[in-house]
Structure formats: structure tokens, C-alpha cells
Motif scaffolding. Structure first.
Motif, PDB file in Angstrom:
ATOM      1  N   MET A   1      -6.825  -9.874  10.057  1.00 33.08           N
ATOM      2  CA  MET A   1      -5.947  -8.718  10.310  1.00 33.08           C
ATOM      3  C   MET A   1      -6.772  -7.433  10.247  1.00 33.08           C
ATOM      4  SD  MET A   1      -2.654  -7.506   8.067  1.00 33.08           S
ATOM      5  CE  MET A   1      -1.900  -5.916   8.324  1.00 33.08           C
ATOM      6  N   GLN A   2      -6.622  -6.584  11.280  1.00 32.14           N
ATOM      7  CA  GLN A   2      -7.407  -5.370  11.335  1.00 32.14           C
ATOM      8  C   GLN A   2      -6.536  -4.149  11.075  1.00 32.14           C
ATOM      9  OE1 GLN A   2     -10.859  -5.285  11.623  1.00 32.14           O
ATOM     10  NE2 GLN A   2     -10.500  -7.465  11.254  1.00 32.14           N
ATOM     11  N   ASP A   3      -7.177  -3.093  10.653  1.00 32.72           N
ATOM     12  CA  ASP A   3      -6.537  -1.860  10.255  1.00 32.72           C
ATOM     13  C   ASP A   3      -7.464  -0.750  10.732  1.00 32.72           C
ATOM     14  OD1 ASP A   3      -6.494   0.423   8.152  1.00 32.72           O
ATOM     15  OD2 ASP A   3      -4.632  -0.629   7.740  1.00 32.72           O
ATOM     16  N   PRO A   4      -6.944   0.413  11.113  1.00 32.19           N
ATOM     17  CA  PRO A   4      -7.828   1.483  11.586  1.00 32.19           C
ATOM     18  C   PRO A   4      -8.909   1.875  10.578  1.00 32.19           C
ATOM     19  CG  PRO A   4      -5.547   1.989  12.084  1.00 32.19           C
ATOM     20  CD  PRO A   4      -5.524   0.773  11.214  1.00 32.19           C
ATOM     21  N   ASP A   5      -8.625   1.736   9.297  1.00 32.72           N
ATOM     22  CA  ASP A   5      -9.572   2.166   8.268  1.00 32.72           C
ATOM     23  C   ASP A   5     -10.163   1.013   7.464  1.00 32.72           C
ATOM     24  OD1 ASP A   5      -9.143   4.997   8.707  1.00 32.72           O
ATOM     25  OD2 ASP A   5      -7.175   4.695   7.784  1.00 32.72           O
ATOM     26  N   LEU A   6      -9.558  -0.168   7.565  1.00 31.37           N
ATOM     27  CA  LEU A   6      -9.911  -1.255   6.652  1.00 31.37           C
ATOM     28  C   LEU A   6     -10.051  -2.572   7.388  1.00 31.37           C
ATOM     29  CD1 LEU A   6      -7.141  -0.580   3.949  1.00 31.37           C
ATOM     30  CD2 LEU A   6      -9.452   0.393   3.977  1.00 31.37           C
ATOM     31  N   VAL A   8      -9.013  -6.215   6.528  1.00 33.62           N
ATOM     32  CA  VAL A   8      -8.076  -6.803   5.568  1.00 33.62           C
ATOM     33  C   VAL A   8      -8.204  -8.323   5.570  1.00 33.62           C
ATOM     34  CG1 VAL A   8      -5.662  -6.987   4.870  1.00 33.62           C
ATOM     35  CG2 VAL A   8      -6.504  -4.861   5.911  1.00 33.62           C
ATOM     36  N   TYR A   9      -8.623  -8.858   4.432  1.00 39.69           N
ATOM     37  CA  TYR A   9      -8.742 -10.301   4.261  1.00 39.69           C
ATOM     38  C   TYR A   9      -7.798 -10.815   3.178  1.00 39.69           C
ATOM     39  CZ  TYR A   9     -13.015  -9.642   6.932  1.00 39.69           C
ATOM     40  OH  TYR A   9     -13.924  -9.314   7.911  1.00 39.69           O
ATOM     41  N   LEU A  10      -7.028  -9.893   2.596  1.00 42.31           N
ATOM     42  CA  LEU A  10      -6.128 -10.245   1.508  1.00 42.31           C
ATOM     43  C   LEU A  10      -4.820  -9.499   1.715  1.00 42.31           C
ATOM     44  CD1 LEU A  10      -6.178 -11.827  -1.264  1.00 42.31           C
ATOM     45  CD2 LEU A  10      -6.724  -9.626  -2.326  1.00 42.31           C
ATOM     46  N   LEU A  11      -3.745 -10.245   1.935  1.00 44.04           N
ATOM     47  CA  LEU A  11      -2.438  -9.649   2.183  1.00 44.04           C
ATOM     48  C   LEU A  11      -1.623  -9.585   0.895  1.00 44.04           C
ATOM     49  CD1 LEU A  11      -1.550 -11.613   5.442  1.00 44.04           C
ATOM     50  CD2 LEU A  11      -2.626  -9.347   5.266  1.00 44.04           C
ATOM     51  N   ASP A  12      -0.569  -8.769   0.918  1.00 42.22           N
ATOM     52  CA  ASP A  12       0.330  -8.729  -0.235  1.00 42.22           C
ATOM     53  C   ASP A  12       0.884 -10.120  -0.535  1.00 42.22           C
ATOM     54  OD1 ASP A  12      -0.089  -6.031  -0.491  1.00 42.22           O
ATOM     55  OD2 ASP A  12       1.780  -5.438   0.498  1.00 42.22           O
ATOM     56  N   SER A  13       1.154 -10.903   0.512  1.00 46.79           N
ATOM     57  CA  SER A  13       1.673 -12.251   0.293  1.00 46.79           C
ATOM     58  C   SER A  13       0.652 -13.141  -0.404  1.00 46.79           C
ATOM     59  CB  SER A  13       2.079 -12.878   1.632  1.00 46.79           C
ATOM     60  OG  SER A  13       0.989 -12.910   2.535  1.00 46.79           O
ATOM     61  N   ASP A  14      -0.638 -12.913  -0.138  1.00 52.37           N
ATOM     62  CA  ASP A  14      -1.683 -13.667  -0.833  1.00 52.37           C
ATOM     63  C   ASP A  14      -1.708 -13.318  -2.319  1.00 52.37           C
ATOM     64  OD1 ASP A  14      -2.609 -14.816   1.592  1.00 52.37           O
ATOM     65  OD2 ASP A  14      -3.802 -13.021   1.989  1.00 52.37           O
ATOM     66  N   LEU A  15      -1.561 -12.019  -2.602  1.00 53.93           N
ATOM     67  CA  LEU A  15      -1.560 -11.582  -4.000  1.00 53.93           C
ATOM     68  C   LEU A  15      -0.368 -12.152  -4.744  1.00 53.93           C
ATOM     69  CD1 LEU A  15      -2.578  -7.840  -3.462  1.00 53.93           C
ATOM     70  CD2 LEU A  15      -3.992  -9.637  -4.485  1.00 53.93           C
ATOM     71  N   THR A  16       0.800 -12.164  -4.087  1.00 57.04           N
ATOM     72  CA  THR A  16       1.986 -12.726  -4.732  1.00 57.04           C
ATOM     73  C   THR A  16       1.827 -14.214  -4.968  1.00 57.04           C
ATOM     74  OG1 THR A  16       3.392 -11.038  -3.703  1.00 57.04           O
ATOM     75  CG2 THR A  16       4.486 -13.012  -4.532  1.00 57.04           C
ATOM     76  N   ALA A  17       1.261 -14.923  -4.003  1.00 59.64           N
ATOM     77  CA  ALA A  17       1.037 -16.362  -4.174  1.00 59.64           C
ATOM     78  C   ALA A  17       0.080 -16.630  -5.325  1.00 59.64           C
ATOM     79  CB  ALA A  17       0.498 -16.967  -2.884  1.00 59.64           C
ATOM     80  N   ALA A  18      -0.972 -15.810  -5.437  1.00 60.87           N
ATOM     81  CA  ALA A  18      -1.922 -15.980  -6.540  1.00 60.87           C
ATOM     82  C   ALA A  18      -1.253 -15.688  -7.880  1.00 60.87           C
ATOM     83  CB  ALA A  18      -3.122 -15.064  -6.334  1.00 60.87           C
TER      84      ALA A  18
END
Length: 323
Positions: A1-6, A8-18
Motif C-alpha cells: 500500500m502506497q501513500d504520498p508521504d509514506l 506502508v507495510y503495516l496497517l491498523d488491521s495488522d496492529l489490531t490482529a497483533a
């Protein structure tokens, strides 16, 4: 997933799953534990910034003093073209390195890596404005699991500051250091900030301040569980405890139940009982000696070229080359 400034290899859903996996494992363990990374929601990050300004909390001031004194030497020795920072947050102290590398005429890019997309986006925007000739792009990732995404630009200096290495146990440090070494080319550099062993009379107050800010920070992890996992911890019923473990040479932060409590974690379908006085360990913060940390870095494939401390010998920066 790409972002104009970043990147991104870690999504909010990944953090919640962890969080779900770590909470289930830790709350059903004996003794109960939670990883310290879950302190740092927006409120937790604000509290930690407040902690760094407390009179008892010396590590931030001590590390900043070393960087102030040694940044020019670090720039001269490394000649780094790319600075990478693991767990960068606001990148405040890193500006001392950025200024020194810029003044030395070598620096072309800065790559801050952090789990918080919002914090990174703010930092990247500010840094681009303040350093218009510097290429800045953030990476949203977990430095334990995503080291392979570090850009292979050559002539890199990887900085891991703040004493965060102390949150790893020895069994966790070895694979982390080895994985980082595997991502670097021979002759690239690693700058590591480490808190040093000292009197418990200095150490313990740094994690149990008189104003109670660290206590609120510690209990914040329960607020995170209540909000994110539909738990019902009675947060005020847990007392903050900071203990120096002389055998392991680390500080443990714990939350102690001040009465029997049954907690439901709705998102996990889990019920957890706490006995009166039972403790939940929320952080280990290891402290180091020069010979021990040097041996760990050597075993991972680094050679320590410089070891600097603040004037009072409380904190160290180790500058190591990949060999």
C-alpha cells in the motif's frame, strides 16, 4: 500500500490482529504479561513525551547530551549518505544527527521507520519543510518483523535510539541484531542507544516518578485493551509498580491488582481472573554494561568502533560497523 508521504507495510488491521494475539497469549500466561508497544496510542505517546521531561527521567537528556557532543564525530566517521531511524516517533533527537551529516556534506536521504502512520506523516511533513534539500520518506512498519523493507541505498547509518533495545530480552535481542546485520552491507553503520547499569536509587525513580506520570502511562495499556478489545478492566484498581531485578539487570514495570477482579475481553471471548495482589508485567527495560553489549554486537556481526557516554556515565551510544 502506497501513500504520498509514506511506504506502508503495516496497517491498523495488522496492529489490531497483533494486539489480539498478544493479549490472548499474555493474559492467559503465568505470570500474566503484555508487550510494552501497546502503551503507545495517542494518549500513551503524549504521556511518554511528558515522562521524558520529568526530573527523574534521565535517559532522554543523557542521550541528547551525547548526541550534542558527538554528532559531528559520528558524521565524520560514517560519512553516511542515508540515515535510517528505527522507531523514530517525532525524530526530535535525530535532528542533531541530520544537522551534523548535512553539515558534513554527505547526507542525501532520511528514512524514519515507525508503527504509527499518523506520527510519521507529521514528522515527514515537518522535516521536509525544515530540510528542503533532504529526501525524506517514512516507512510504516514494525522494526522487529519488517527489517527487509529497509531501502538498500548504500552508505547507510541505522540509528536505534532511546534505549529501546532494553525492551528486548537477551533471547530476543540476538535474532534482532543478527537480522539487522543481515540487512546491512559490509562497512555500513549502526548507532545504538543503551541505558547503563547504575544504582537502583537512580533507576527506579526514572520509572516511578513522584508526579505519577509513569503510573498513568503504565495503566494506559489497560485503556487500550478496554477500547480496542472491548475489555472491562477497572483501570484505577491496578497500582503501578516498578522493580529493579538485580539478577537480570533490568527494570520491570508491572500493574498490581488492588483487589480480586474478573475481566471480560469481549473481542476475544475471554474471561481473565486477577487475584488480589496479582501482577501483570507490562515492560522489561534492560540496562547494559559495555563489555556485555559489545559482546552481543560482536556475536551479531558488528564491530564496536566507538563507545560514548554522557558526563555522568548513565547512558551510552555505541557506534558499530557491519563486518
Amino acid at each position: 500500500m502506497q501513500d504520498p508521504d509514506l511506504d506502508v507495510y503495516l496497517l491498523d488491521s495488522d496492529l489490531t490482529a497483533a494486539l489480539r494475539a498478544d493479549a490472548r497469549a499474555g493474559l492467559t500466561a503465568t505470570p500474566k504479561t503484555l508487550p510494552p508497544k501497546y502503551f503507545y496510542d495517542a494518549r500513551g505517546s503524549e504521556l511518554f513525551e511528558e515522562i521524558t521531561r520529568l526530573p527523574e527521567y534521565y535517559p532522554t537528556r543523557a542521550e541528547r547530551q551525547i548526541l550534542t557532543d558527538r554528532a559531528a564525530s559520528i558524521a565524520r566517521v560514517t560519512g553516511a549518505k542515508t540515515l535510517v531511524e528505527l522507531g523514530s516517533g517525532s525524530s526530535e533527537k535525530t535532528r542533531l544527527l541530520l544537522d551534523a551529516l548535512r553539515d558534513a556534506g554527505t547526507l542525501g536521504s532520511f528514512v524514519p521507520l515507525d508503527v504509527s502512520a499518523s506520527a510519521l506523516r507529521d514528522a515527514v511533513g515537518t522535516l521536509r519543510a525544515d530540510y528542503p534539500d533532504l529526501h525524506v520518506r517514512g516507512i510504516v512498519a514494525d522494526f522487529v518483523n519488517h527489517l527487509e523493507v529497509l531501502p538498500d541505498t548504500g552508505d547507510r547509518l541505522v540509528a536505534f535510539l532511546g534505549g529501546t533495545i532494553g525492551n528486548f530480552t537477551p533471547a530476543e535481542r540476538a535474532p534482532f541484531l543478527a537480522a539487522l546485520r543481515a540487512r546491512l552491507q559490509h562497512g555500513e553503520w549502526f548507532l545504538l542507544g543503551a541505558d547503563l547499569v547504575k544504582s537502583p536509587a537512580v533507576l527506579v525513580p526514572a520509572y516511578d516518578d513522584a508526579a505519577g506520570v509513569t503510573a498513568e502511562f503504565n495503566r494506559n495499556v489497560l485503556h487500550v485493551l478496554n477500547r480496542t478489545l472491548d475489555a472491562d478492566f477497572n483501570v484505577p484498581a491496578f497500582r503501578h509498580v516498578a522493580v529493579w531485578d538485580a539478577g537480570h539487570e533490568w527494570i520491570e514495570m508491572r500493574l498490581r491488582a488492588t483487589g480480586a477482579q474478573r475481566v471480560h475481553v469481549g473481542a476475544l471471548g475471554l474471561t481473565v481472573d486477577f487475584a488480589d495482589g496479582e501482577e501483570l508485567r507490562t515492560e522489561v527495560s534492560a540496562k547494559f554494561r559495555q563489555d556485555g553489549l559489545t559482546a552481543e554486537l560482536t556475536a551479531a556481526g558488528f564491530a564496536v568502533r566507538h563507545w560514548w557516554t554522557d558526563a555522568e556515565g548513565r547512558f551510552a551510544l555505541a557506534l558499530a560497523a557491519a563486518v
